[in-house]
Enzyme design. Structure first.
Site, short mmCIF file in Angstrom:
data_model
loop_
_atom_site.label_atom_id
_atom_site.label_comp_id
_atom_site.label_asym_id
_atom_site.label_seq_id
_atom_site.Cartn_x
_atom_site.Cartn_y
_atom_site.Cartn_z
N CYS A 414 -29.10 -1.29 -0.34
CA CYS A 414 -30.09 -0.12 -1.03
C CYS A 414 -31.36 -0.47 0.59
O CYS A 414 -31.82 -1.69 0.16
CB CYS A 414 -30.87 0.51 -1.48
SG CYS A 414 -29.71 0.18 -3.15
N ASP A 625 -49.31 26.52 -2.92
CA ASP A 625 -47.89 26.55 -2.70
C ASP A 625 -47.79 26.47 -4.27
O ASP A 625 -48.52 25.17 -4.16
CB ASP A 625 -46.74 26.52 -1.55
CG ASP A 625 -47.14 24.68 -1.79
OD1 ASP A 625 -48.36 24.32 -2.13
OD2 ASP A 625 -46.02 24.34 -1.08
#
Ligand SMILES: Cc1cc2nc3c(=O)[nH]c(=O)nc-3n(C[C@H](O)[C@H](O)[C@H](O)COP(=O)(O)OP(=O)(O)OC[C@H]3O[C@@H](n4cnc5c(N)ncnc54)[C@H](O)[C@@H]3O)c2cc1C
Length: 744
Positions: A414, A625
């Site tokens: 990862c 928003d």
């Protein structure tokens, strides 16, 4: 290493009868290392056996359709709602309408057949084809509504005397007599040869007797040459009244089949071996109506597509492992049951037939049993979004080892950086990023991008990043870009440039390249439309896909929209419906309807550029928003930012809140986003919340939005010039009033 990494892409095109079985099979027994993707044009795929029963009124729309979004979620399949338009077999890619191609290692096609309207003049204009059946279902519901109060005589013609046509004529007759009982109904069945021409004469005789009993006019050995408005013209010169015409003639191959270069039969359908593999490409299988098994040709009927499901699943597994395929021989004689619409049915096998109410109950039992397999979650809980990893990361599994050896997989772990060559190839596929005012961008070798800020403009900047919540990387790329640009649009600024941070799941290099390309291609579509240049970024491997952007916008500082600035008398407007949080919370559990998910995604993929321009043009006083804090949280921010000395509050009309389809229903069932409890903290800022406790839209106030709409305070005389919904009004905050006051 996290379980078994993704190594091979098995792509199914079309959610036909055989493919739903493949989904189920791979869900029950996942193949380590194999990513299963279904590309489907229709989210709700019909089961043909029950469609005449639906027309007759015995089944609801839901009962005879399989929700592919749910089935995909239960079985850990990646679902891409898109229409295939061709294949690039050299690069092993499926070409799609309105979006970039999707790569495959192994491909299976189960896309059905096309309506053959071209052979009858005027059919495309004046008739309803029964293919695609998905379309028939929707059109039939509309037709039923229109016929409900009909009093004038009604004549309906069905063209095509095969099993489908006969069954449909009987079903239509039954339903119309129920819903338009005041009208004189006349149903006519017209067919080029005899009815049920592939069956024994005794079966035809039995069916003719049923049709006569039901007063359905049958015209055999007559071809329809033209359909005019209200009239059918036959080749012997006869003209028949027909207010509505349904065409159930033999299905034809879709035009794109020929362009694939795959071998076809003489009617244009994919030619396949008895193993269901193309006779000309070892990487392609085809089943159902779209294919012809050269060694065992059979009629185009759903029963064969259903039967091909298990051998197809088995041979796809074998092909992935490089094992020998098994041939499959379909039955020559098979049981066919034709419903007669009136709770009766005729069962046939060869020259044998039997008719009665119990035959219908028998058919109903068989069909419902088949549907239950795909409409209800499998008994064994499936792992969501993890098609490649079995519950036990069983690398010891022999199949996985074989695949790994095949591919020579490396795993960087990862957080590892995506290889430079992968990135270079992806950027080359994406092409140059348009946009102006970039001195040094992605095409320059320098360590950082350089942008110009024109005189008189201010730079606005924002950053967003989140994990994927859908498994279609292209759509996720679009949503992530719309979400990130939302902050710029909310400021009334024009997007200028963006840096991307992209994470793709660790997988074989080719799959990672494909994922990165799809993510960025989706994002680029939105950025390009917004005139926003992609000027750089960073990409890495991780346990799941994630994407974010640091975005730059330019604005005239004097015209920038701010959160504060609400004026008493302003109307509060919102430009997108609410509910994305609850819909995707339910989607993660495989309980949201596919059509709800599709509508929510369409809304999230919609850029807010046009809305922002309208809001700037009408002199909006304040704007933000709606994202993670939900409507109440963001509205509270606006009120707070409006400041002291100008204390305002908002009368909010709960009834007026625009909601995505399914949101209220899911809240009522107890679903909610994991962020909802956090957002509920804003409840103390709301008056009247206890009185509104049972209001179905109340939870929408706290639902976190991804790529949500703009929330703006618009001068009252300007609301007609903004594409949005008025949900409240700004008022003076008097003593004892909270920020938000609910009105209903
Ligand atoms: C009225 C009627 C009744 C019938 N009744 C029976 C019956 O009782 N028994 C029987 O055996 N047969 C019946 N049939 C025949 C049956 O409908 C077909 O043989 C059967 O649907 C074929 O199944 P399939 O899996 O090949 O394709 P379909 O069921 O047609 O499924 C194709 C799938 O592919 C998707 N798709 C199509 N094109 C694309 C594309 N370009 N890209 C992505 N996805 C795509 C569609 O959305 C759909 O989900 C009937 C037919 C009619 C018209």
């Amino acid at each position: 290493m996290h379980g078994v990494p993704l190594l091979k892409d098995l792509v199914l095109v079309g959610g036909g009868h055989a493919h739903v079985h493949v989904l189920k099979s791979f869900g029950m027994k996942p193949m380590p290392g194999v990513r299963l993707t279904l590309i489907g044009r229709d989210i709700e795929t019909p089961y043909s056996g029950m469609i005449p029963g639906f027309v007759a009124g015995h089944y609801s729309f839901d009962e005879c359709h399989i929700d592919l979004a749910r089935l995909a979620a239960w079985t850990g399949t990646r679902l891409i709602q898109a229409e295939a338009t061709g294949l690039d077999r050299i690069n092993r890619q499926v070409l799609l309408k309105d979006r970039p191609p999707v790569s495959y290692d192994l491909l299976s096609l189960d896309v059905g057949a096309a309506p053959s309207l071209d052979t009858i003049a005027g059919a495309a204009l004046h008739a309803t084809p029964v293919k695609p059946i998905a379309e028939l279902g929707r059109r039939w519901l509309g037709f039923v509504e229109r016929m409900k109060d009909r009093r004038d005589p009604l004549s309906v013609a069905v063209i095509g005397g095969g099993a489908g046509g006969v069954e449909l004529a009987l079903a239509i007759d039954h339903r119309l007599r129920q819903i338009a009982s005041d009208a004189r109904i006349g149903v006519t069945l017209v067919t080029r040869g005899e009815i049920l021409s592939g069956n024994a004469p005794s079966i035809r005789k039995a069916m003719r007797a049923i049709l006569a009993r039901r007063s359905i006019q049958v015209i055999e050995n007559a071809s329809t040459t033209e359909i005019e408005r209200g009239t059918l013209v036959l080749d012997d010169g006869r003209r028949l009244d027909a207010d509505e015409v349904f065409v159930v003639t033999e299905a034809s191959a879709m035009p794109w089949f020929a362009a694939t270069g795959l071998p076809l039969d003489d009617r244009g359908f994919f030619a396949v071996e008895a193993t269901l593999r193309s006779t000309g490409d070892e990487h392609v299988f085809a089943v159902g109506d779209c294919a012809t098994v050269l060694d065992h040709p059979r009629p185009k009927a759903g029963v064969f597509a259903v039967r091909q499901g298990p051998p197809l699943a088995d041979n796809l597994r074998r092909a992935l492992l490089g094992r020998k395929l098994k041939p499959f021989t379909p039955q020559r004689r098979y049981l066919s049951i034709i419903g007669t619409g009136d709770d009766h049915a005729l069962a046939t096998r060869g020259a044998w037939s039997v008719e009665g109410a119990w035959v219908w109950r028998w058919k109903d039992h068989i069909d419902r049993k088949w549907m239950r397999m795909y409409r209800e979650p499998p008994a064994r809980a499936m792992q969501m979004n993890a098609p490649a990893a079995p519950p036990d990361p069983a690398l010891a599994d022999a199949d996985a080892r074989r695949l790994l050896a095949d591919i020579g997989m490396r795993c960087g772990g990862c957080g590892a950086k995506v290889g430079a060559s992968v990135l270079v190839r992806v950027l080359a596929r994406l092409g140059p990023s348009p946009g102006s005012g970039v001195t040094l961008g992605l095409d320059a070798p320098d360590d950082a991008a350089m942008i110009e800020v024109p005189a008189g403009k201010a730079l606005v900047q924002s950053v967003d990043f989140f994990r994927t919540f859908i498994d279609d990387p292209f759509a996720f790329g679009e949503v992530a870009a719309v979400h990130a640009l939302g902050d710029v649009w909310a400021m009334g600024a024009r997007p200028h440039s963006a840096l991307a941070l992209a994470v793709v799941p660790a997988a074989a290099e080719r799959l990672m390249e494909e994922d990165l390309f799809q993510l960025l291609a989706g994002a680029r579509r939105v950025l390009d439309q917004a005139g926003c240049a992609l000027i750089g970024g960073h990409s890495g491997e991780g346990p799941e896909a994630a994407l974010g952007f640091s975005v730059n916008g330019l604005v005239d500082p004097a015209r920038a929209l701010r959160k504060g600035g609400l004026k008493i008398g302003d109307k509060l407007m919102i430009t997108k419906p609410l509910g994305t949080g609850v819909i995707f919370a339910a989607a993660m559990r495989g309980v949201a309807r596919g059509t709800w998910i599709a509508a929510a995604l369409a809304s999230m993929r919609q850029p807010s550029s046009a809305a922002a321009e309208e809001l700037v043009a009408v002199g909006t006083h304040a704007c933000t928003d709606v994202t993670g804090f939900g409507l109440a949280g963001h509205l509270a921010e606006m009120i707070r930012a409006t400041g002291r000395g100008d204390e305002v509050s908002v009368d909010l009309d709960l009834d007026a809140l625009p909601a995505l389809a399914g949101a209220a229903e899911l809240f009522a069932q107890g679903f909610a986003s994991s962020l909802q409890p956090e957002n509920l903290r804003a409840r103390h800022l709301i008056d009247g919340i206890d009185a509104a406790a049972a209001h179905p839209k109340l939870p929408l106030l706290f639902d976190p939005q991804t790529a949500g709409g703009l929330l703006a305070a618009v001068p009252a005389d300007a609301v007609d010039r903004v594409n949005g919904v008025v949900i409240g009004e700004v008022v003076a905050r008097t003593e004892g009033r909270s920020f938000i006051h609910l009105i209903r």
